[in-house]
Every structure is written in C-alpha cells, then in structure tokens.
Design an enzyme around this catalytic site. Structure first.
Site, mmCIF file in Angstrom:
data_model
loop_
_atom_site.group_PDB
_atom_site.id
_atom_site.type_symbol
_atom_site.label_atom_id
_atom_site.label_comp_id
_atom_site.label_asym_id
_atom_site.label_seq_id
_atom_site.Cartn_x
_atom_site.Cartn_y
_atom_site.Cartn_z
ATOM 1 N N LYS A 1 0.841 -1.198 0.000
ATOM 2 C CA LYS A 1 0.000 0.000 0.000
ATOM 3 C C LYS A 1 0.886 1.263 0.000
ATOM 4 C CE LYS A 1 -4.036 -2.150 0.118
ATOM 5 N NZ LYS A 1 -3.930 -3.561 0.388
HETATM 6 C C1 LIG Z 1 -5.049 -4.617 0.935
HETATM 7 C C2 LIG Z 1 -6.527 -4.733 1.044
HETATM 8 C C3 LIG Z 1 -7.169 -5.296 2.162
HETATM 9 C C4 LIG Z 1 -6.480 -6.064 3.228
HETATM 10 O O1 LIG Z 1 -5.468 -5.521 3.861
HETATM 11 P P1 LIG Z 1 -4.355 -6.420 4.598
HETATM 12 O O2 LIG Z 1 -3.658 -5.410 5.422
HETATM 13 O O3 LIG Z 1 -3.506 -7.013 3.511
HETATM 14 O O4 LIG Z 1 -5.067 -7.433 5.413
HETATM 15 C C5 LIG Z 1 -8.551 -5.254 2.219
HETATM 16 N N1 LIG Z 1 -9.281 -4.721 1.238
HETATM 17 C C6 LIG Z 1 -8.711 -4.215 0.128
HETATM 18 C C7 LIG Z 1 -9.605 -3.643 -0.918
HETATM 19 C C8 LIG Z 1 -7.320 -4.220 -0.015
HETATM 20 O O5 LIG Z 1 -6.755 -3.754 -1.130
#
Ligand SMILES: *Cc1c(COP(=O)(O)O)cnc(C)c1O
Length: 367
Positions: free
Chosen positions: A187
């Site tokens: 992210k």
């Molecule tokens: C990355 C993501 C998540 C989950 O996040 P994690 O920290 O990897 O558990 C949930 N929803 C969306 C749309 C994402 O892109």
C-alpha cells in the site's frame, strides 16, 4: 526472479525507524501505538482510531462492532480483493455481491438500491454495505450515502487502498459508521504490515479495541465475556508507521503524478477510473483498460520480459471458486474490466524514463 521494477514498491527506511525508536527508549512501548493512533486521527480527521495487525482484521472488527452476525446480509462489491469479502464470512454473515459501474469501477448505486429491495423482498436482513474505493478512487458517494441513509443500511468503508482520497472535503474511510485502512507492504503508506479501524463513534472504537484484545473486561483479574481476537498492532509496526508519516504526503503525490504521466503518455485509447463529483483519487495503482482484450495480455507479457511487474485487474468475487455461491447483482461490468485491464508499476522510485518505456511497449501492443 524478482522484477526490476515492482508493481508497488516502498523503500525501507531504517534510519527514520531508528530515530523513532530512540525517542521511545526506556518508555512504555504502548505509548508508541497510542501515539501512532493519535497521529492517524489527525491525518484522517477521524475521531477515534484502533491500530491493528492487518486491514483484514480491521474489517472483521468493523463488522462485529457494527453488530453484524450470523445470517445477516452484507452487501459488497464483486470487483475487489478477496480480503473485503472473507471477513463477512468470519462473522457468519452472508456476502451479497454488487457489480461496479464503468466510471469509477466501484459499487453501482442503482444496483445497490435494487439489491436492498430485492433482498428484503426475499425476507433477508440487509444490515450493511461494505463499500470499497477501489485502487484509491472514491465510489459515487452522493448517491450511495443517500440510499444507505434512506434505507437504513449501515455504511462501512474498506478504504484499504484509498488513504488520502477525498470526497466532499472528507477523507474516504471517515464517511461511514466505521472505516478501515491497510498498511501492508504494497500500500502507499505502510507499517510493514498493519491496519487501522477508524470511526467517530466512541462505542465502535471501544468495541473494536475490546474484541481486538481477547475481549478482556477492564477488571483487576482476567474475565472474558465474549470470544475475542489477538488483533492489536505491535509497537514495532507502529514505530515504523510513525517514521513514515513525514514522507507520506510526498508518496501520495508521487502516485498521483505517476498516474497523470501514464495517462498523458498512453493517449486516448487507454481508459481509466473517473473521479466522480467532488472526489479526488489517491491513485494507489495506475490502472488502465483497453477496448481489445489482447492489448493488456500482450503488454503484460512484453513488459515482463523487460523486468516490469504488472497485474491484471481484480478477478471478480462472483467468479472466485470460494465465493461462487454468493448472489450477485449484475456482474458483466467487472468481468469486462478483468478481461481488459492492467495495473502498471506505481510505486516508489519509478522514473520518468521507466514510464516512457512502459508506455512505448503498450503502444506497440495497440497496433
Ligand atoms: C489490501 C486490502 C485489504 C487487506 O489488507 P491487509 O492489510 O492485507 O489485510 C482489504 N481490502 C482491500 C480492498 C485491499 O486492497
């Protein structure tokens, strides 16, 4: 072999992390987490924040704190990452999927309304919409908020990809009853693994924190009135988050700039997510679709040979082996995005010359 230019890279800054850790030397490590939570409240404008171990955990907590349980229907987009949908199942609730619309690639407001009416006609308890702002571009919020309020459907935002995106002068994630962010490695803002639950309601934050810490009552001895989870963020991850705060605005602007340059270089044949109404996208990933399905596939192969990592767009949830039993309203728009789209390298250190080379390779595939 790792790609020379990954899809979504963030460099690890050990110096900044050490400086933060030094500041907290010999202090209670809980203070690091509390300070990170407070900083995230300031950054997002949310009243309360609970730092947790992942975005997925934050979604699970948001649903539970909103009272979602066995047999409830939770509406959610089919065009998303699987981490949106799985926590609905963890709660014993029923995900009902909604197709996206072609402008923002997010929940189609008219299908949202249709799903509420149709599910209620069938006698199902429609409790919430778990809304995603996919790839960082806000959904059509005016309509969605209006429908949710009128129909008394709780709005929860999976803003995992949209930290920094704006609707109506508010950050996405802070519009609904609760919102979540993900700070995993790919992210834009990362704690090297982590997530955040945000809300303006103290009782939601309190319930989330309670469930995230083994549902332990505030008593001098151990008492647990519910089954809880071990979901709280570690102090080391929170310290990394604090160390990233000074550079996060720049990282966000770099993603937006990367998208703008691709858009300019690729020209009119490349279509992309629109910012609808009073919204601003965070452009987590630069994503494009082309009318002919071959373009993305051919480009992906050629880019891979040159060391550029790409991904297809989300394979919709109603086409996933694990979620095929879900009811879906519509479905052809997300299927077509999956068939025609590509995610391009969007992370730190991407050079103008890389983007020019990438665009040149895609233009070859167009002819
Ligand atoms: C990355 C993501 C998540 C989950 O996040 P994690 O920290 O990897 O558990 C949930 N929803 C969306 C749309 C994402 O892109």
């Amino acid at each position: 072999m790792a790609a020379r230019i990954p899809l979504s890279y963030s460099s690890i800054n050990i110096t900044a992390l050490s400086e933060v850790l030094k500041r907290y030397e010999n202090r209670n490590h809980q203070q690091i987490i509390a300070d990170f939570e407070q900083a995230m409240c300031k950054l997002t404008g949310a009243g309360y924040a609970v730092a947790v171990s992942s975005g997925t955990a934050a979604i699970h907590l948001a649903l539970l704190a909103a009272g979602i349980g066995k047999g409830d229907v939770v509406l959610a987009p089919t065009f998303t990452y699987v981490a949106t949908i799985n926590p609905i199942r963890y709660c014993g609730a029923e995900p009902v999927l909604i197709d996206c619309e072609p402008d923002t690639w997010n929940v189609d407001p008219s299908l949202f309304e249709e799903a509420i009416i149709d599910q209620r006609k069938k006698g199902n308890r429609v409790k919430a919409l778990l809304l995603v702002h996919t790839y960082g571009t806000p959904a059509k919020m005016e309509k969605i908020v209006e429908i949710a309020e009128r129909e008394e459907v709780t709005l929860i935002e999976d803003a995992a990809e949209s930290l920094g995106a704006i609707w109506n002068q508010k950050m996405t994630g802070t519009v609904g009853l609760a919102g979540i962010f993900s700070f995993n490695n790919n992210k834009t803002f990362t704690t090297l693994g982590g997530g955040l639950l945000v809300t303006d309601k103290p009782e939601i934050a309190e319930k989330g924190r309670f469930l995230a810490s083994q549902a332990r009552s505030r008593l001098p001895f151990y008492e647990h009135p519910e089954i809880g989870f071990n979901y709280l963020m570690s102090a080391l991850n929170a310290a990394y988050g604090l160390s990233q705060l000074p550079s996060w605005g720049q990282a966000l602007e770099e993603r937006r700039a990367a998208f703008s340059l691709y858009k300019e270089l690729l020209g009119s044949q490349a279509k992309f997510q629109r910012e609808s109404g009073a919204t601003l996208s965070s452009r987590w990933l630069s994503t494009f679709i082309f009318d002919a399905p071959e373009v993305s596939k051919k480009s992906a192969q050629l880019l891979d040979l040159q060391g550029f990592e790409t991904r297809p767009l989300w394979n919709p949830m109603h086409l996933q082996p694990i979620h095929t039993e879900c009811t879906v309203y519509g479905g052809s728009v997300s299927k077509s995005l999956f068939e025609r789209g590509i995610c391009l390298p969007s992370g730190k250190g991407l050079k103008r010359s890389d983007q020019q080379q990438i665009a040149e390779i895609i233009r070859q595939s167009l002819t």
